[in-house]
Design a protein around this motif. Structure first.
Motif, mmCIF file in Angstrom:
data_model
loop_
_atom_site.group_PDB
_atom_site.id
_atom_site.type_symbol
_atom_site.label_atom_id
_atom_site.label_comp_id
_atom_site.label_asym_id
_atom_site.label_seq_id
_atom_site.Cartn_x
_atom_site.Cartn_y
_atom_site.Cartn_z
ATOM 1 N N VAL A 68 43.275 2.795 113.703
ATOM 2 C CA VAL A 68 42.781 1.515 114.201
ATOM 3 C C VAL A 68 42.228 1.726 115.607
ATOM 4 C CG1 VAL A 68 43.368 -0.863 114.769
ATOM 5 C CG2 VAL A 68 44.487 0.272 112.832
ATOM 6 N N ALA A 69 40.945 1.396 115.784
ATOM 7 C CA ALA A 69 40.320 1.495 117.104
ATOM 8 C C ALA A 69 40.022 0.099 117.625
ATOM 9 C CB ALA A 69 39.037 2.310 117.026
ATOM 10 N N VAL A 70 40.360 -0.146 118.890
ATOM 11 C CA VAL A 70 40.083 -1.424 119.543
ATOM 12 C C VAL A 70 39.015 -1.174 120.597
ATOM 13 C CG1 VAL A 70 41.065 -3.356 120.822
ATOM 14 C CG2 VAL A 70 42.470 -2.128 119.159
ATOM 15 N N LEU A 71 37.848 -1.820 120.431
ATOM 16 C CA LEU A 71 36.725 -1.631 121.345
ATOM 17 C C LEU A 71 36.481 -2.939 122.088
ATOM 18 C CD1 LEU A 71 35.996 -0.203 118.340
ATOM 19 C CD2 LEU A 71 34.298 0.880 119.778
ATOM 20 N N SER A 72 36.268 -2.858 123.390
ATOM 21 C CA SER A 72 36.159 -4.082 124.186
ATOM 22 C C SER A 72 35.234 -3.869 125.375
ATOM 23 C CB SER A 72 37.555 -4.510 124.684
ATOM 24 O OG SER A 72 38.128 -3.474 125.465
ATOM 25 N N ARG A 110 32.927 -9.431 110.016
ATOM 26 C CA ARG A 110 32.928 -10.234 111.244
ATOM 27 C C ARG A 110 34.315 -10.762 111.607
ATOM 28 N NH1 ARG A 110 27.749 -11.715 112.853
ATOM 29 N NH2 ARG A 110 26.370 -10.021 112.167
ATOM 30 N N ASP A 111 35.250 -10.719 110.642
ATOM 31 C CA ASP A 111 36.611 -11.166 110.963
ATOM 32 C C ASP A 111 37.302 -10.219 111.938
ATOM 33 O OD1 ASP A 111 36.489 -9.325 108.721
ATOM 34 O OD2 ASP A 111 38.656 -9.575 108.547
ATOM 35 N N LEU A 112 36.714 -9.018 112.120
ATOM 36 C CA LEU A 112 37.292 -8.060 113.048
ATOM 37 C C LEU A 112 36.833 -8.287 114.487
ATOM 38 C CD1 LEU A 112 36.923 -4.769 110.945
ATOM 39 C CD2 LEU A 112 38.946 -6.234 111.176
ATOM 40 N N VAL A 113 35.829 -9.136 114.691
ATOM 41 C CA VAL A 113 35.294 -9.384 116.027
ATOM 42 C C VAL A 113 36.182 -10.386 116.754
ATOM 43 C CG1 VAL A 113 33.291 -10.201 117.332
ATOM 44 C CG2 VAL A 113 32.958 -8.904 115.219
ATOM 45 N N ALA A 114 36.422 -10.113 118.031
ATOM 46 C CA ALA A 114 37.236 -11.020 118.840
ATOM 47 C C ALA A 114 36.553 -12.379 118.963
ATOM 48 C CB ALA A 114 37.454 -10.418 120.228
ATOM 49 N N PRO A 115 37.296 -13.458 119.139
ATOM 50 C CA PRO A 115 36.693 -14.795 119.271
ATOM 51 C C PRO A 115 35.662 -14.887 120.387
ATOM 52 C CG PRO A 115 39.061 -14.976 118.935
ATOM 53 C CD PRO A 115 38.765 -13.523 119.115
ATOM 54 N N THR A 116 35.805 -14.102 121.447
ATOM 55 C CA THR A 116 34.843 -14.129 122.554
ATOM 56 C C THR A 116 33.569 -13.368 122.242
ATOM 57 O OG1 THR A 116 35.822 -12.155 123.544
ATOM 58 C CG2 THR A 116 36.733 -14.287 124.203
ATOM 59 N N GLY A 117 33.577 -12.551 121.201
ATOM 60 C CA GLY A 117 32.408 -11.752 120.849
ATOM 61 C C GLY A 117 32.257 -10.485 121.661
ATOM 62 N N SER A 118 33.174 -10.214 122.595
ATOM 63 C CA SER A 118 33.037 -9.048 123.464
ATOM 64 C C SER A 118 33.996 -7.917 123.090
ATOM 65 C CB SER A 118 33.291 -9.443 124.921
ATOM 66 O OG SER A 118 34.608 -9.960 125.061
ATOM 67 N N GLY A 119 34.470 -7.912 121.878
ATOM 68 C CA GLY A 119 35.352 -6.849 121.434
ATOM 69 C C GLY A 119 35.511 -6.895 119.930
ATOM 70 N N THR A 120 35.939 -5.782 119.371
ATOM 71 C CA THR A 120 36.120 -5.720 117.927
ATOM 72 C C THR A 120 37.159 -4.670 117.587
ATOM 73 O OG1 THR A 120 34.997 -5.490 115.795
ATOM 74 C CG2 THR A 120 34.342 -3.975 117.536
ATOM 75 N N VAL A 121 37.570 -4.705 116.350
ATOM 76 C CA VAL A 121 38.496 -3.715 115.806
ATOM 77 C C VAL A 121 37.785 -2.958 114.696
ATOM 78 C CG1 VAL A 121 40.648 -3.379 114.518
ATOM 79 C CG2 VAL A 121 40.557 -5.027 116.380
ATOM 80 N N VAL A 122 37.988 -1.663 114.639
ATOM 81 C CA VAL A 122 37.470 -0.819 113.566
ATOM 82 C C VAL A 122 38.656 -0.161 112.878
ATOM 83 C CG1 VAL A 122 36.100 1.206 112.981
ATOM 84 C CG2 VAL A 122 35.285 -0.381 114.735
ATOM 85 N N THR A 123 38.720 -0.275 111.554
ATOM 86 C CA THR A 123 39.811 0.356 110.809
ATOM 87 C C THR A 123 39.245 1.438 109.898
ATOM 88 O OG1 THR A 123 39.745 -1.208 108.967
ATOM 89 C CG2 THR A 123 41.137 -1.771 110.847
ATOM 90 N N VAL A 124 39.920 2.574 109.889
ATOM 91 C CA VAL A 124 39.518 3.698 109.046
ATOM 92 C C VAL A 124 40.709 4.077 108.184
ATOM 93 C CG1 VAL A 124 38.663 6.066 108.988
ATOM 94 C CG2 VAL A 124 37.927 4.521 110.828
ATOM 95 N N GLU A 125 40.560 3.925 106.863
ATOM 96 C CA GLU A 125 41.629 4.299 105.947
ATOM 97 C C GLU A 125 41.371 5.706 105.430
ATOM 98 O OE1 GLU A 125 43.519 3.059 101.607
ATOM 99 O OE2 GLU A 125 42.299 1.604 102.708
#
Length: 708
Positions: A68-72, A110-125
């Motif tokens: 799980v990567a958190v980008l912001s 798009r459910d992975l994008v933060a409510p502010t739009g300035s961050g997201t989560v990427v999941t790699v299985e």
């Protein structure tokens, strides 16, 4: 038997030491491999409901490890970022072993994008077919690629990397804690015992004991799975028991040598001293080892996936520590006896030799003068310390227990704060009916009406046509709401039989299994302890007091741990962030460590008290005076070594307080508190107060007309 063993060990001292040296070398070379061979046990029994659900899901749709990567820090939909991130993620998708990638750029998640739009989560299985080492290697490659995405903040974590960080930090904490503690311990023992050889000897015994125990565990791990818990128990309990046993034997040897005076046949004098030492202190060591070992065997017989590995580690630690105390310490004394200084003259608070001015004798005299106030006051204090146990909350440790600067923890914290929709792992409900059946429609309506439900989603059917429902609870994945929801789902009449799985369900099943089995484990420990201590003391009251005092001390210790780590009292001083619960293994580990060491101290004291009771007394003394004299004489004789042993092992456990893992701090603080309470309030005040009040009834035995 033990007297003869002492003489044989003196005669064969060089051969015995050579054998132990070989054990230490093999333990250093092969024993360390146990850390790589050890595995984490399943938290619940295979027949638990959550385990059955997990196996059904793995059979139908196996899942691999996730990164799980958190980008912001930047607009996720910026044009140049979309192009650059898409290229990186297409490359990640092409890596051998990557099963699935979810992100807002290439999959439209798009459910992975933060409510502010300035961050997201990427999941790699990752591919479910990868073994642990292969998954870790691939996770490292995935992490390296994800960090090239041009976002100001990139944190990579997930369950796999958090688990690996936890394991690495645990080894680092243990190594650093033991290293610092051993150095401090060595300095304290040298100063307290008055010589380098005397101070080094218990440390050598303890290190040899741990090396031998790790060698035994490593050998077992090559034949059968060995748990991480077993390794933890061996290093901590083995170190504590070995130091205690070595100090007891050393103190009695010094006492016997001082009693001999000057003798021309030096080697004969040493042999006689070792024979008497093993016949007295050695017997206490043997009884202590048998007491703790028998209790741990009771835990092993329960067959619990959490308790059994701890019992295995404990049995190995007790067995090797007892062997070291009986067969390594005596030949070390035989070789180094000229460098072992005699007992110090006068009263010393700390020295490991008989002294009326030592800590425990001083406390004992106070307790004997005012037994009722001491008994009631100390009991009230321990009950007060135990009161936080009423609010005990046990959960499985996760990324929150990692150090503050750990990347997997930081990633999890960002997800919890900036992506509230992703912070809760749903429950899985399996129903035997088909998804389009009226029963499932009723099921969905019933679940949706429950208090702690945030969302309900009917997923694709299972291969056998049955239904799979995802239920998202309110709050966190294993919080009170999620746990309450598990109970509601299992107890409610929803028109169809269901099975509930997921993290909260696993926690509920684990706690239920422990609640069912721990009372039986405690009962087995209590019965085994009472029988062996009763055999040693030839009394009914003495083992009963031992059990009650140990349980009271343990409850007080756990209460203090709850106040510190669950409520956060003093957290800034200890350098950790409380997460509102204790690790579910902490009470079990503390029970094993604290009960084992407390029983050591009790056996040491009672053995000398019984010895004093059996000694000839003045004819004019009443039975009460005789009892009071025996209690005080026994505490004067053994109290200093018990105090020194407690200080020594307290130093060892305080070394673990400096660790970064919260779970490690819990054990370190808990054991330091347990030792402090035991050597002052319990053994110093409660034990002599209770024995004073009971008088001759301390030595009553059914079927015996006399108390002596």
């Amino acid at each position: 038997m033990l007297e003869g063993l002492g003489r044989r060990l003196h005669r064969w001292r060089r051969g015995v030491l050579a054998t132990w040296a070989g054990v230490v070398v093999l333990g250093g070379v092969l024993g360390g491999g146990v850390f790589d061979l050890a595995t984490t046990p399943e938290p619940v029994r295979p027949d638990a409901e959550s385990a059955l659900v997990e196996r059904s899901l793995e059979t139908a749709d196996p899942e691999g490890e996730r990164v799980v990567a958190v980008l912001s820090g930047r607009d996720v939909m910026a044009v140049e970022l979309v192009d650059q991130a898409s290229r990186v993620l297409h490359g990640v998708r092409e890596l051998t072993g990557v099963h699935e990638v979810r992100d807002p750029w290439t999959t439209g998640a798009r459910d992975l994008v933060a409510p502010t739009g300035s961050g997201t989560v990427v999941t790699v299985e990752l591919d479910p077919g990868l073994d642990h080492d292969e998954a870790l290697a691939l996770a490292a490659d995935v992490s390296e690629d994800l960090r090239t995405i041009e976002m100001p903040g990139v944190l990579v974590g997930g369950p796999l990397l958090a688990e690996e960080a936890f394991a690495e930090q645990a080894i680092s904490d243990a190594a650093r804690g033991e290293g610092v503690a051993v150095v401090v311990l060595l300095v304290v023992l040298v100063l307290a015992l008055g010589g380098i050889a005397a101070g080094v000897l218990p440390v050598v015994t303890a290190l040899a004991s741990v090396a031998g125990a790790l060698l035994v565990l490593a050998s077992l791990a090559r034949l059968t799975p060995v748990s991480d818990y077993a390794v933890n128990v061996v290093t901590l309990l083995g170190l504590g028991l070995a130091v205690d046993y070595a100090l007891l034997v050393l103190a009695r040897f010094r006492e016997e040598r001082a009693r001999q005076g000057r003798r021309t046949d030096e080697q004969g004098a040493v042999a006689d001293a070792l024979a008497t030492t093993l016949a007295t202190a050695g017997r206490a060591v043997l009884v202590s080892g048998l007491t703790v070992g028998t209790a741990l065997t009771g835990l092993l017989l329960l067959g619990d996936p959490v308790l059994s590995p701890m019992a295995v580690g404990g049995l190995v630690a007790v067995g090797v520590s007892t062997a070291a105390g009986l067969t390594l310490t005596p030949p070390l004394l035989a070789v180094a006896h000229r460098r072992i200084p005699p007992p110090p003259a006068g009263g010393r608070l700390l020295g490991g030799t008989p002294s009326p001015g030592a800590l425990l004798p001083r406390l004992a005299r106070t307790a004997q003068r005012r037994p009722w106030p001491v008994l009631l006051g100390c009991t009230a204090l321990l009950l007060l310390l135990a009161s936080p146990l009423l609010a005990l909350d046990l959960r499985n440790s996760d990324a929150r227990s990692l150090p503050r600067d750990s990347e997997p923890r930081q990633a999890q914290e960002v997800v919890d704060a900036a992506h509230p929709d992703l912070r809760t792992t749903p429950l899985t409900v399996l129903a035997a009916e088909a998804p389009d059946s009226p029963e499932v429609a009723t099921l969905l309506a019933g679940i949706g009406a429950m208090e702690h439900v945030d969302d309900v989603l009917l997923l694709d059917p299972m291969p056998d046509g049955s239904s799979r429902v995802m239920v998202e609870p309110t709050g966190t994945s294993d919080g009170p709401d999620a746990q309450a929801l598990v109970g509601e789902l299992r107890q409610a009449d929803l028109g169809v039989a269901v099975r509930v799985g997921g993290p909260a369900a696993e926690l509920v099943d684990t706690r239920a299994a422990l609640a069912e089995r721990v009372p039986w484990a405690v009962l087995l420990v209590v019965v085994a302890t009472a029988l062996l201590v009763g055999r040693l003391s030839r009394s009914v009251a003495v083992p009963a007091k031992a059990v009650l005092l140990n349980l009271l001390s343990l409850c007080a210790t756990l209460g203090v741990v709850v106040a510190i780590f669950q409520w956060g009292w003093g957290s800034s001083l200890l350098g950790f962030d409380p997460w509102g619960a204790l690790d579910i293994t902490t009470p079990l580990l503390l029970f094993m460590f604290a009960f084992g060491l407390s029983m050591d101290y009790h056996v040491f004291l009672v053995a000398r008290i019984r010895e004093a009771w059996d000694a000839p007394r003045r004819r004019t003394a009443s039975e009460r005076e005789r009892n009071d004299d025996a209690v005080l004489d026994g505490i004067v004789a053994s109290g200093p070594v018990v105090t020194l042993a407690a200080v020594a092992i307290g130093i060892v456990f305080l070394g673990f307080v400096a660790g970064e893992l919260v779970a490690v701090k819990e054990i370190g603080v808990g054991m330091a508190v347990a030792v402090l309470l035991d050597v002052t309030i319990v053994r110093g005040l409660l034990l002599p107060a209770a024995m004073t009040l009971l008088g001759r009834w301390n030595w009553w035995l059914p079927g015996s007309a006399r108390t002596s």
